[in-house]
Design a protein around this motif. Structure first.
Motif, PDB file in Angstrom:
ATOM      1  N   ASP A   1      11.424   1.567   4.211  1.00 20.97           N
ATOM      2  CA  ASP A   1       9.797   1.072   4.314  1.00 20.97           C
ATOM      3  C   ASP A   1       9.172   1.492   3.022  1.00 20.97           C
ATOM      4  O   ASP A   1       8.534   0.646   2.918  1.00 20.97           O
ATOM      5  N   PHE A   2       9.986   2.305   1.870  1.00 24.72           N
ATOM      6  CA  PHE A   2       9.249   2.244   0.517  1.00 24.72           C
ATOM      7  C   PHE A   2       9.505   1.747  -0.770  1.00 24.72           C
ATOM      8  O   PHE A   2       8.549   1.381  -0.418  1.00 24.72           O
ATOM      9  N   LEU A   3      10.574   0.595  -0.094  1.00 21.61           N
ATOM     10  CA  LEU A   3      10.762  -0.561  -0.884  1.00 21.61           C
ATOM     11  C   LEU A   3       9.740  -1.365  -0.079  1.00 21.61           C
ATOM     12  O   LEU A   3       8.993  -2.261  -1.159  1.00 21.61           O
ATOM     13  N   ILE A   4       9.587  -1.637   1.187  1.00 19.64           N
ATOM     14  CA  ILE A   4       8.386  -2.825   1.213  1.00 19.64           C
ATOM     15  C   ILE A   4       7.152  -2.218   0.962  1.00 19.64           C
ATOM     16  O   ILE A   4       6.612  -3.371   0.230  1.00 19.64           O
ATOM     17  N   GLU A   5       6.718  -1.086   0.950  1.00 20.85           N
ATOM     18  CA  GLU A   5       5.273  -0.328   0.672  1.00 20.85           C
ATOM     19  C   GLU A   5       5.286  -0.998  -1.470  1.00 20.85           C
ATOM     20  O   GLU A   5       4.400  -1.614  -1.463  1.00 20.85           O
ATOM     21  N   LYS A   6       6.291  -0.637  -1.734  1.00 27.61           N
ATOM     22  CA  LYS A   6       6.225  -1.093  -3.724  1.00 27.61           C
ATOM     23  C   LYS A   6       6.312  -2.756  -3.821  1.00 27.61           C
ATOM     24  O   LYS A   6       5.581  -2.664  -4.468  1.00 27.61           O
ATOM     25  N   LEU A   7       7.012  -3.031  -3.510  1.00 29.59           N
ATOM     26  CA  LEU A   7       7.398  -3.923  -3.639  1.00 29.59           C
ATOM     27  C   LEU A   7       6.737  -5.330  -2.775  1.00 29.59           C
ATOM     28  O   LEU A   7       6.887  -6.295  -3.008  1.00 29.59           O
ATOM     29  N   SER A   8       5.622  -5.161  -2.097  1.00 28.24           N
ATOM     30  CA  SER A   8       4.735  -5.618  -2.090  1.00 28.24           C
ATOM     31  C   SER A   8       3.793  -6.067  -2.609  1.00 28.24           C
ATOM     32  O   SER A   8       2.995  -7.264  -2.602  1.00 28.24           O
ATOM     33  N   SER A   9       3.946  -5.465  -4.313  1.00 30.35           N
ATOM     34  CA  SER A   9       3.231  -5.567  -5.390  1.00 30.35           C
ATOM     35  C   SER A   9       3.861  -6.734  -5.905  1.00 30.35           C
ATOM     36  O   SER A   9       5.183  -6.329  -6.860  1.00 30.35           O
ATOM     37  N   PRO A  10       3.616  -7.363  -6.703  1.00 27.86           N
ATOM     38  CA  PRO A  10       4.149  -8.552  -7.704  1.00 27.86           C
ATOM     39  C   PRO A  10       4.083  -7.522  -8.071  1.00 27.86           C
ATOM     40  O   PRO A  10       4.800  -8.006  -9.928  1.00 27.86           O
ATOM     41  N   ILE A  11       3.396  -7.120  -8.918  1.00 32.52           N
ATOM     42  CA  ILE A  11       2.952  -6.253 -10.428  1.00 32.52           C
ATOM     43  C   ILE A  11       4.470  -5.187 -10.515  1.00 32.52           C
ATOM     44  O   ILE A  11       5.622  -5.582 -11.388  1.00 32.52           O
ATOM     45  N   GLU A  12       4.529  -4.609  -9.767  1.00 33.49           N
ATOM     46  CA  GLU A  12       5.705  -3.880  -9.480  1.00 33.49           C
ATOM     47  C   GLU A  12       7.083  -4.252  -9.099  1.00 33.49           C
ATOM     48  O   GLU A  12       7.713  -4.159  -9.726  1.00 33.49           O
ATOM     49  N   TYR A  13       6.965  -5.390  -7.895  1.00 35.43           N
ATOM     50  CA  TYR A  13       8.021  -5.804  -8.085  1.00 35.43           C
ATOM     51  C   TYR A  13       8.950  -6.855  -9.690  1.00 35.43           C
ATOM     52  O   TYR A  13       9.979  -7.025 -10.489  1.00 35.43           O
ATOM     53  N   ASP A  14       7.397  -7.429 -10.938  1.00 30.86           N
ATOM     54  CA  ASP A  14       8.197  -7.736 -11.936  1.00 30.86           C
ATOM     55  C   ASP A  14       8.775  -6.813 -13.231  1.00 30.86           C
ATOM     56  O   ASP A  14       9.192  -7.024 -13.855  1.00 30.86           O
ATOM     57  N   SER A  15       8.312  -5.225 -11.977  1.00 26.03           N
ATOM     58  CA  SER A  15       7.950  -4.546 -12.972  1.00 26.03           C
ATOM     59  C   SER A  15       9.946  -4.234 -13.355  1.00 26.03           C
ATOM     60  O   SER A  15      10.126  -3.085 -14.360  1.00 26.03           O
ATOM     61  N   LEU A  16      10.478  -3.903 -12.511  1.00 22.87           N
ATOM     62  CA  LEU A  16      12.039  -4.374 -12.035  1.00 22.87           C
ATOM     63  C   LEU A  16      12.852  -5.419 -13.180  1.00 22.87           C
ATOM     64  O   LEU A  16      13.520  -4.827 -13.785  1.00 22.87           O
ATOM     65  N   TYR A  17      11.782  -6.250 -14.002  1.00 23.09           N
ATOM     66  CA  TYR A  17      12.763  -6.729 -14.932  1.00 23.09           C
ATOM     67  C   TYR A  17      12.356  -6.529 -15.963  1.00 23.09           C
ATOM     68  O   TYR A  17      12.776  -7.344 -17.018  1.00 23.09           O
ATOM     69  N   LEU A  18      10.929  -6.077 -16.295  1.00 21.69           N
ATOM     70  CA  LEU A  18      10.205  -6.032 -17.683  1.00 21.69           C
ATOM     71  C   LEU A  18      11.356  -5.195 -18.621  1.00 21.69           C
ATOM     72  O   LEU A  18      11.290  -5.889 -19.413  1.00 21.69           O
ATOM     73  N   ARG A  19      12.392  -4.790 -18.562  1.00 23.77           N
ATOM     74  CA  ARG A  19      12.547  -3.535 -19.806  1.00 23.77           C
ATOM     75  C   ARG A  19      13.622  -4.496 -19.730  1.00 23.77           C
ATOM     76  O   ARG A  19      14.386  -4.145 -20.975  1.00 23.77           O
ATOM     77  N   ILE A  20      14.053  -5.882 -19.232  1.00 23.52           N
ATOM     78  CA  ILE A  20      14.914  -6.403 -19.389  1.00 23.52           C
ATOM     79  C   ILE A  20      14.406  -7.373 -20.534  1.00 23.52           C
ATOM     80  O   ILE A  20      14.862  -7.230 -22.123  1.00 23.52           O
ATOM     81  N   LEU A  21      12.916  -7.717 -20.202  1.00 21.65           N
ATOM     82  CA  LEU A  21      12.333  -8.375 -21.748  1.00 21.65           C
ATOM     83  C   LEU A  21      12.139  -7.767 -23.166  1.00 21.65           C
ATOM     84  O   LEU A  21      12.264  -7.834 -24.389  1.00 21.65           O
ATOM     85  N   GLU A  22      12.026  -6.067 -22.540  1.00 19.14           N
ATOM     86  CA  GLU A  22      11.569  -5.413 -23.653  1.00 19.14           C
ATOM     87  C   GLU A  22      13.206  -4.632 -23.914  1.00 19.14           C
ATOM     88  O   GLU A  22      12.958  -4.574 -25.914  1.00 19.14           O
ATOM     89  N   ASP A  23      13.978  -4.471 -23.338  1.00 25.95           N
ATOM     90  CA  ASP A  23      15.149  -4.465 -25.050  1.00 25.95           C
ATOM     91  C   ASP A  23      15.550  -5.888 -25.239  1.00 25.95           C
ATOM     92  O   ASP A  23      16.593  -5.698 -26.129  1.00 25.95           O
TER      93      ASP A  23
END
Length: 85
Positions: A53-75
Motif C-alpha cells: 500500500d505504501f509503494l502504491i501511494e508513493k510510486l503513483s507520483s511520477p516524480i517519486e518514481y523517477d527519484s529512485l533512479y536519480l542517484r544513478i545520474l548523480e553518481d
C-alpha cells in the motif's frame, strides 16, 4: 505504473525508504517491521500488505518514481563526450 515495477524497482524502494538492511548485514532482523520482517528459518525477508500500500501511494507520483533512479545520474561521472552531444 505496474508495468514499470520490477525486482530492481523493489530493491531501490527498500533501500531508499530504509525498510531493511543490505544483504549480508550482521543483523538482518533490524527492519521497519510495519513493512518487512526477516524470516529466520528461511533466511529471507517478508513484506507486508502495508508495504504494498505504501509503494502504491508513493510510486503513483511520477516524480517519486523517477527519484529512485536519480542517484544513478548523480553518481555517474560526466565525460567530455556527454557534453558534446
Amino acid at each position: 505504473m505496474i508495468d514499470m515495477f520490477t525486482m530492481d524497482t523493489h530493491t531501490r524502494c527498500w533501500k531508499k525508504y530504509e525498510v531493511r538492511p543490505d544483504n549480508g548485514a550482521s543483523n538482518p532482523t533490524i527492519t521497519k517491521s510495519e513493512f518487512c520482517v526477516f524470516d529466520l528459518p528461511n533466511s529471507q525477508y517478508l513484506y507486508s500488505t502495508s508495504w504494498v500500500d505504501f509503494l502504491i501511494e508513493k510510486l503513483s507520483s511520477p516524480i517519486e518514481y523517477d527519484s529512485l533512479y536519480l542517484r544513478i545520474l548523480e553518481d555517474s561521472p560526466i565525460v567530455e563526450a556527454d557534453l558534446i552531444s
